[in-house]
Write a protein that holds these residues in place. Structure first.
Motif, short mmCIF file in Angstrom:
data_model
loop_
_atom_site.label_atom_id
_atom_site.label_comp_id
_atom_site.label_asym_id
_atom_site.label_seq_id
_atom_site.Cartn_x
_atom_site.Cartn_y
_atom_site.Cartn_z
N PHE A 158 0.84 -1.21 0.00
CA PHE A 158 0.00 0.00 0.00
C PHE A 158 0.87 1.26 0.00
O PHE A 158 0.57 2.22 -0.70
N LEU A 159 1.94 1.24 0.79
CA LEU A 159 2.81 2.42 0.85
C LEU A 159 3.53 2.65 -0.47
O LEU A 159 3.66 3.80 -0.93
N ILE A 160 4.00 1.58 -1.10
CA ILE A 160 4.69 1.73 -2.39
C ILE A 160 3.74 2.26 -3.46
O ILE A 160 4.08 3.17 -4.23
N VAL A 161 2.54 1.70 -3.51
CA VAL A 161 1.56 2.19 -4.48
C VAL A 161 1.19 3.64 -4.19
O VAL A 161 1.06 4.47 -5.11
N ALA A 162 1.05 3.97 -2.92
CA ALA A 162 0.66 5.33 -2.55
C ALA A 162 1.69 6.35 -2.99
O ALA A 162 1.35 7.42 -3.52
N VAL A 163 2.98 6.05 -2.78
CA VAL A 163 4.02 7.02 -3.15
C VAL A 163 4.14 7.12 -4.67
O VAL A 163 4.45 8.19 -5.22
N LEU A 164 3.88 6.03 -5.39
CA LEU A 164 3.88 6.08 -6.85
C LEU A 164 2.72 6.92 -7.39
O LEU A 164 2.87 7.67 -8.35
N LEU A 166 1.16 9.25 -5.66
CA LEU A 166 1.37 10.62 -5.22
C LEU A 166 2.25 11.38 -6.20
O LEU A 166 1.92 12.50 -6.62
N ASP A 167 3.39 10.79 -6.56
CA ASP A 167 4.27 11.40 -7.57
C ASP A 167 5.16 10.29 -8.12
O ASP A 167 6.02 9.78 -7.41
N PRO A 168 4.94 9.91 -9.38
CA PRO A 168 5.70 8.78 -9.94
C PRO A 168 7.21 8.99 -9.87
O PRO A 168 7.96 8.02 -9.67
N ARG A 169 7.68 10.23 -10.01
CA ARG A 169 9.12 10.47 -9.97
C ARG A 169 9.69 10.15 -8.59
O ARG A 169 10.73 9.49 -8.47
N LEU A 170 9.01 10.63 -7.56
CA LEU A 170 9.47 10.34 -6.20
C LEU A 170 9.33 8.84 -5.88
O LEU A 170 10.18 8.25 -5.20
N GLY A 171 8.24 8.24 -6.37
CA GLY A 171 8.04 6.81 -6.13
C GLY A 171 9.13 5.96 -6.76
O GLY A 171 9.66 5.05 -6.13
N ALA A 261 20.57 0.00 3.77
CA ALA A 261 19.75 0.07 2.55
C ALA A 261 18.36 0.63 2.83
O ALA A 261 17.78 1.34 2.00
N LEU A 262 17.79 0.34 4.00
CA LEU A 262 16.45 0.82 4.31
C LEU A 262 16.41 2.34 4.52
O LEU A 262 15.34 2.96 4.38
N ALA A 263 17.53 2.95 4.85
CA ALA A 263 17.56 4.41 5.04
C ALA A 263 17.69 5.16 3.73
O ALA A 263 17.38 6.36 3.65
N LEU A 264 18.15 4.49 2.68
CA LEU A 264 18.42 5.18 1.41
C LEU A 264 17.18 5.74 0.72
O LEU A 264 17.26 6.84 0.14
N PRO A 265 16.00 5.04 0.72
CA PRO A 265 14.85 5.63 0.02
C PRO A 265 14.44 6.99 0.56
O PRO A 265 14.13 7.90 -0.22
N VAL A 266 14.43 7.17 1.88
CA VAL A 266 14.06 8.47 2.45
C VAL A 266 15.08 9.53 2.05
O VAL A 266 14.73 10.65 1.65
N GLY A 285 4.38 19.95 0.35
CA GLY A 285 3.54 18.94 1.00
C GLY A 285 3.68 17.58 0.35
O GLY A 285 3.70 16.55 1.04
N THR A 286 3.81 17.57 -0.97
CA THR A 286 3.99 16.30 -1.67
C THR A 286 5.31 15.64 -1.29
O THR A 286 5.37 14.42 -1.07
N VAL A 287 6.38 16.44 -1.20
CA VAL A 287 7.68 15.89 -0.81
C VAL A 287 7.62 15.32 0.61
O VAL A 287 8.12 14.22 0.89
N VAL A 288 7.01 16.08 1.53
CA VAL A 288 6.90 15.62 2.92
C VAL A 288 6.07 14.35 3.00
O VAL A 288 6.42 13.39 3.71
N THR A 289 4.95 14.30 2.25
CA THR A 289 4.09 13.11 2.27
C THR A 289 4.84 11.89 1.74
O THR A 289 4.79 10.80 2.32
N ALA A 290 5.57 12.09 0.61
CA ALA A 290 6.34 10.98 0.04
C ALA A 290 7.40 10.50 1.03
O ALA A 290 7.63 9.29 1.20
N ALA A 291 8.09 11.46 1.68
CA ALA A 291 9.11 11.08 2.66
C ALA A 291 8.50 10.32 3.83
O ALA A 291 9.08 9.35 4.34
N LEU A 292 7.33 10.76 4.28
CA LEU A 292 6.66 10.07 5.39
C LEU A 292 6.23 8.66 4.98
O LEU A 292 6.35 7.70 5.77
#
Length: 579
Positions: A158-164, A166-171, A261-266, A285-292
């Protein structure tokens, strides 16, 4: 003899796991659905937080009221997520308990379904380890892994789909940064299965060393083998230590690399998102949401990493538990026609190892109702012959028959009606007296059970608080004589025409032995009796005596005939009688 129990393949373990999932599919579907709702609720909070940031940044209209409404919504959906997650875990743990019970019951059914002559040659320590340590690890893993892994997988998806969305580039940036995690897991999984199978196998080796030493403790003490058995145990412990260190090394590589490796996506999203925000290509807001979202992704991925490690040990144990189903069973057995109760041994040879015959050319005929004593020095082959007569082993050449039918070809239920072997080893289950007796005859009535106990002199039944419903270990503690009487009552219920006695009272104290022998007398009345005689007085009272020496039957006759012959038995009798 089977020296190593089989281990199920990956395909067999996957098939077993799928069967266990399908057996309780409603619970699995319920866990997935409820957890899906919980994960969906968890996505709303970060999204609303991003909206709050964008609303404050815009600074137009009723900013305070809008922020309050968005904050209340975030709080509400957080509470909903907590409740749904608790419900999903509850459903998952209930599923795990039911599945763990199925795994244990399946292992027990497979073990009990093994023909006695197959089960008797299995490595005891390995079988004990699989039924205890391995089954417990599988059960505990199923209780915890299924709900937690399902929760983590659904939440991560759900989180991966949500960030994609939200913004495909950030995802895509976040997914690219997860490649390191995939690489670490792939490296680990290629090496984990053999390492954890080695851990389980060496643990079973320790159990086998301890079990065999404990079982033969008297022999070890008498022959002064303490040093040798200590060395065997120490070698097994050394191999177990080495195997565990190998598995530990794999973990020391997996966990540090996965944590980095888990810290790299953020980090990647913050860097790329900052660049996009600086060029007015995305809102703050989009950047903060994607980071969260990606920060939240660390939680389920960390859970999955922990379970990946634990599942390797559990998977190895699962393969060992399921491997019992691959033990070669004896040929399919059907009810055979037995003409009469006459027992014949014709030119029987037998070897435990295939290298040296323990029995050589045994010729013997036992008539119905006859009392035959088998005597000889230690190692002469008496107990081995008893095992052949009881159908626990099959002669390599020659034949052992009852009424013209090979004893070893009789189905267990039919064999029990003809021949029963009684030794000093007897097992009393931690269950009611009734269930302990129904093992021998499941259709027996309570009156038949009481009559069987009365036949062997078990007067203690009347003193029990709940009679046949009294539980051994709770309502009553049976001494050696009482436990042997319970075993003899099973013989009465099975009602075989032939009883083979091998050291039935040798380990009991004299008073207990006398009580047990009185019980034996009532059981043996009217039956064919073949007794491995360790006291020559027992042989003296028999109809005929078979004398064994170095695996051969060297004399056969009545007591008087053999004493007059003055050969092996005559010398034994003279020595014993003089003493």
């Amino acid at each position: 003899m089977i020296t190593q129990l089989p281990v199920a393949s990956r395909a067999e373990v996957r098939a077993a796991a799928l069967r266990d999932l399908a057996a309780d599919r409603r619970a699995v579907i319920g866990v997935v659905l409820v957890n899906g709702l919980a994960s969906a609720s968890g996505l709303v909070g970060p999204l609303l937080l991003g909206r709050i940031i964008d609303t404050i940044q815009a600074g137009s209209g009723d900013v305070l009221g809008a922020v309050d409404r968005l904050a209340f919504g975030a709080l509400l959906f957080t509470v909903v997520q907590m409740v749904l997650s608790w419900w999903a875990l509850k459903l998952g743990y209930r599923y795990g308990e039911r599945t763990a019970a199925r795994v244990r019951e399946r292992f027990l059914r497979r073990t009990l379904a093994l023909p006695p002559r197959v089960a008797d040659h299995l490595p005891a320590g390995d079988l004990i380890a699989r039924g205890s340590n391995d089954a417990s690890l599988v059960a505990s893993t199923l209780r915890a892994a299924v709900p937690e892994v399902l929760v983590a997988v659904v939440h991560a998806l759900f989180l991966i789909v949500a960030v994609l969305v939200l913004d495909p580039r950030l995802g895509l940036c976040g997914l690219v940064c997860l490649v390191g995690v995939a690489g670490a897991v792939r490296w680990y999984l290629r090496r984990a299965r053999p390492a954890y199978l080695a851990v389980a196998a060496t643990g079973a080796e320790i159990a086998d060393a301890v079990a065999s030493t404990a079982k033969g403790a008297r022999t070890v003490e008498l022959l002064g083998l303490e040093e040798r058995r200590t060395q065997v145990a120490e070698r097994a412990i050394g191999r177990a230590r080495s195997a565990r260190l190998d598995a530990l090394w794999l973990r020391t590589v997996l966990f540090p690399s996965s944590e980095i490796a888990l810290a790299l996506p953020v980090v990647g999203v913050l860097l790329v998102g900052g660049a996009l925000y600086g060029n007015d290509l995305v809102s703050l807001g989009t950047v903060v949401t994607a980071a969260l979202y990606l920060r939240q992704l660390v939680g389920p991925l960390d859970t999955l990493m922990l379970w990946i490690e634990q599942l390797q040990g559990a998977g190895a144990s699962y393969a060992r538990v399921e491997g019992v189903g691959d033990v070669p069973a004896a040929d399919a057995q059907v009810v055979q026609r037995v003409r009469d109760e006459r027992i014949r041994v014709e030119n029987a040879h037998f070897s435990y190892t295939g290298e040296r015959d323990v029995l050589r050319g045994i010729e013997l005929s036992v008539q119905p109702g006859e009392r035959l004593a088998i005597v000889g020095t230690s190692g002469a082959g008496k107990s081995t012959l008893a095992r052949l007569l009881a159908g626990l082993d099959r002669p390599h050449t020659g034949a052992v028959t009852i009424g013209g039918t090979a004893v070893a070809e009789l189905a267990p239920e039919q064999l029990r009606e003809h021949v029963v072997l009684i030794t000093q080893d007897h097992h009393v289950f931690h269950d009611t007296i009734r269930d302990n007796l129904l093992i021998a005859k499941p259709t027996a009535t309570d009156d038949e059970l009481r009559a069987a106990l009365e036949a062997v002199g078990a007067g203690w039944l009347e003193e029990l608080p709940r009679g046949l419903d009294s539980a051994v270990g709770d309502d009553v503690t049976l001494d050696d004589a009482g436990a042997q009487q319970l075993s003899l009552a099973r013989v009465v219920l099975a009602d075989p025409h032939t009883v083979i006695l091998d050291e039935a009272t040798s380990l009991l104290d004299p008073r207990t032995a006398r009580r047990t022998e009185r019980s034996l007398a009532s059981v043996l009345h009217g039956r064919t009796v073949i007794a491995i005689a360790h006291r020559l007085q027992t042989a003296h009272d028999a109809d005929r005596i078979a004398v064994m020496e170095a695996g051969r039957l060297v004399e056969l006759g009545t007591h008087d005939e053999l004493v007059r012959a003055g050969s092996t038995y005559g010398r034994l009798w003279q020595t014993w009688h003089t003493t």
